[in-house]
Scaffold this motif. Sequence first.
Motif, short mmCIF file in Angstrom:
data_model
loop_
_atom_site.label_atom_id
_atom_site.label_comp_id
_atom_site.label_asym_id
_atom_site.label_seq_id
_atom_site.Cartn_x
_atom_site.Cartn_y
_atom_site.Cartn_z
N CYS A 217 10.68 11.00 44.92
CA CYS A 217 10.35 11.34 46.30
C CYS A 217 11.27 12.45 46.82
O CYS A 217 10.83 13.35 47.54
N LEU A 218 12.54 12.38 46.45
CA LEU A 218 13.48 13.42 46.88
C LEU A 218 13.15 14.76 46.21
O LEU A 218 13.33 15.82 46.81
N ILE A 219 12.68 14.72 44.96
CA ILE A 219 12.26 15.94 44.29
C ILE A 219 11.09 16.56 45.04
O ILE A 219 11.04 17.78 45.27
N GLU A 220 10.11 15.73 45.44
CA GLU A 220 8.97 16.25 46.19
C GLU A 220 9.40 16.81 47.53
O GLU A 220 8.88 17.85 47.97
N TYR A 221 10.33 16.17 48.17
CA TYR A 221 10.86 16.69 49.43
C TYR A 221 11.50 18.06 49.22
O TYR A 221 11.28 19.00 50.00
N GLY A 222 12.28 18.18 48.15
CA GLY A 222 12.91 19.46 47.85
C GLY A 222 11.90 20.56 47.57
O GLY A 222 12.10 21.71 47.99
N ARG A 223 10.81 20.22 46.90
CA ARG A 223 9.78 21.21 46.61
C ARG A 223 9.11 21.70 47.90
O ARG A 223 8.80 22.88 48.03
N VAL A 224 8.87 20.77 48.81
CA VAL A 224 8.27 21.17 50.08
C VAL A 224 9.21 22.09 50.85
O VAL A 224 8.79 23.12 51.39
N ARG A 225 10.48 21.77 50.88
CA ARG A 225 11.44 22.57 51.64
C ARG A 225 11.63 23.95 51.03
O ARG A 225 11.87 24.93 51.74
N ARG A 226 11.54 24.03 49.70
CA ARG A 226 11.72 25.32 49.04
C ARG A 226 10.46 26.18 49.07
O ARG A 226 10.52 27.39 48.91
N GLY A 227 9.32 25.54 49.26
CA GLY A 227 8.05 26.26 49.27
C GLY A 227 7.67 26.74 50.66
O GLY A 227 8.47 26.75 51.60
N ARG A 228 6.42 27.11 50.78
CA ARG A 228 5.90 27.59 52.06
C ARG A 228 5.34 26.40 52.84
O ARG A 228 4.32 25.82 52.47
N MET A 229 6.03 26.03 53.89
CA MET A 229 5.61 24.89 54.68
C MET A 229 4.45 25.27 55.58
O MET A 229 4.50 26.27 56.30
N THR A 230 3.39 24.47 55.51
CA THR A 230 2.20 24.70 56.32
C THR A 230 1.87 23.42 57.09
O THR A 230 2.54 22.40 56.96
N GLU A 231 0.82 23.52 57.88
CA GLU A 231 0.40 22.34 58.62
C GLU A 231 -0.02 21.22 57.67
O GLU A 231 0.16 20.04 57.95
N ALA A 232 -0.58 21.60 56.52
CA ALA A 232 -1.03 20.60 55.55
C ALA A 232 0.14 19.93 54.84
O ALA A 232 0.15 18.72 54.64
N THR A 233 1.14 20.72 54.44
CA THR A 233 2.27 20.14 53.70
C THR A 233 3.29 19.49 54.61
O THR A 233 4.00 18.58 54.21
N GLY A 234 3.37 19.96 55.89
CA GLY A 234 4.39 19.45 56.78
C GLY A 234 5.77 19.90 56.36
O GLY A 234 5.93 20.80 55.53
N TRP A 235 6.78 19.24 56.90
CA TRP A 235 8.16 19.60 56.55
C TRP A 235 8.75 18.70 55.49
O TRP A 235 9.92 18.84 55.11
N GLY A 236 7.94 17.79 54.95
CA GLY A 236 8.40 16.92 53.86
C GLY A 236 8.87 15.56 54.32
O GLY A 236 9.35 14.77 53.50
#
Length: 416
Positions: A217-236
């Motif tokens: 789960c923390l890996i997925e959070y890190g991927r979201v934060r490093r990527g392009r955050m959109t309305e669909a992905t949220g901030w993680g």
Amino acid sequence: MDGDPAVESELDSFSLTFPLPYRVAFIIVLAVWAWGINLHYLYLIGIDVPSLIRYPGRPSPHHPTHHLSTYRLATVLSSIYAFALLVFWVFTHRNPDLVLAWDWLPLTYLTVLLGILVFAPVFKSLSHGGRARLRSTLKRISVGGLAETKDGRFGDILLADVLTSYAKVLADLYVALCMFFRSEGGGATARPDRSCGGTVVVPLVMALPSLIRLRQCLIEYGRVRRGRMTEATGWGGQHLANATKYATAFPVIVFSALQRNSSGGQPPPHHYYQAWIVACAVNSLYSFYWDVAKDWDLLLFDSQARNSPELKAFGLRRRLHIGPPGVYYVVIAMDLVLRCTWSLKLSPHLGRIADWEGSIFVIELLEVFRRWIWIFFRVETEWIRNTPGTGLDVDDILLPDYHNHNIQGPKYEDDD
């Protein structure tokens, strides 16, 4: 009393017939059958599980389907299991001394089972590709790793979640091996000594699957934060909330261990028990909420959306593939009951009473059953998220996994 040589031979009736190593092996073989049934039913209702986990499809209609290959593997494992258990019964006759003397036989079967299922790259006609995929996935997730979406992220998550339901089974596997190799005691078929190897090892083994999922789960959070955050992905934030869910298993295990390991033979402090009950309640209810609202995308807890006329039924969702609405309501109720039961089962101190061995085994089976049912609805949800024309809005898609489900994962040698 655990670990006292004077009582090691005092086997309960259940263990005389069904020693711990055979119970562990039975649940492992059962998991293979359960996965085959998952694949089979989902195939029948038009859900392509291999594409979701990035497993290559069959090159021609002449090759067996994935569920048929799984059934073949389960049949072989079951046949060897039945033979080993019958031989054990023939040589022991439920005699405590003979049960202890023949402890090497169930351990030999466990070695064969794990060798065929995970380690040995042999029997290429026996679901070779599936076993190769299992080995590579276990190797990755064993350190909390998580594949990218195109390489089978969803498969990693499924397997890691299954391991959380097998936490006690993994601990019992360790206990059986520890009892077999230690210099004193009655061996692997003696009354289970869940303090074998020290007071903290078994709790650590039970905590490991939850720790693996927490790190994912923390890996997925890190991927979201490093990527392009959109309305669909949220901030993680949903991944942090999911990590918190797995972290709630740790207090249950810790307070169980504190109660079990109270010094001086005295009853544990009452506040340990109170803290354990609170931890069980938090873990059970949080996990139940996550199953329903996040893993299955049901709207039962959404006070505004659950009455929408667009839903198939109250509190469910627009698309239901598994069955009629009544099935979903029954599964929701069952999940709540078994989630609470399983939190109690995470308590290592239950194993102090040998007479409970049969009950502990039943609770382990119930958790395997709950996880088997959970897989149907979790895979269905992932299929809905990934198939076009779902009619879902962005806000309806929880923990999204956007990808083209036609992308193939790593190639394996197909079954004959």
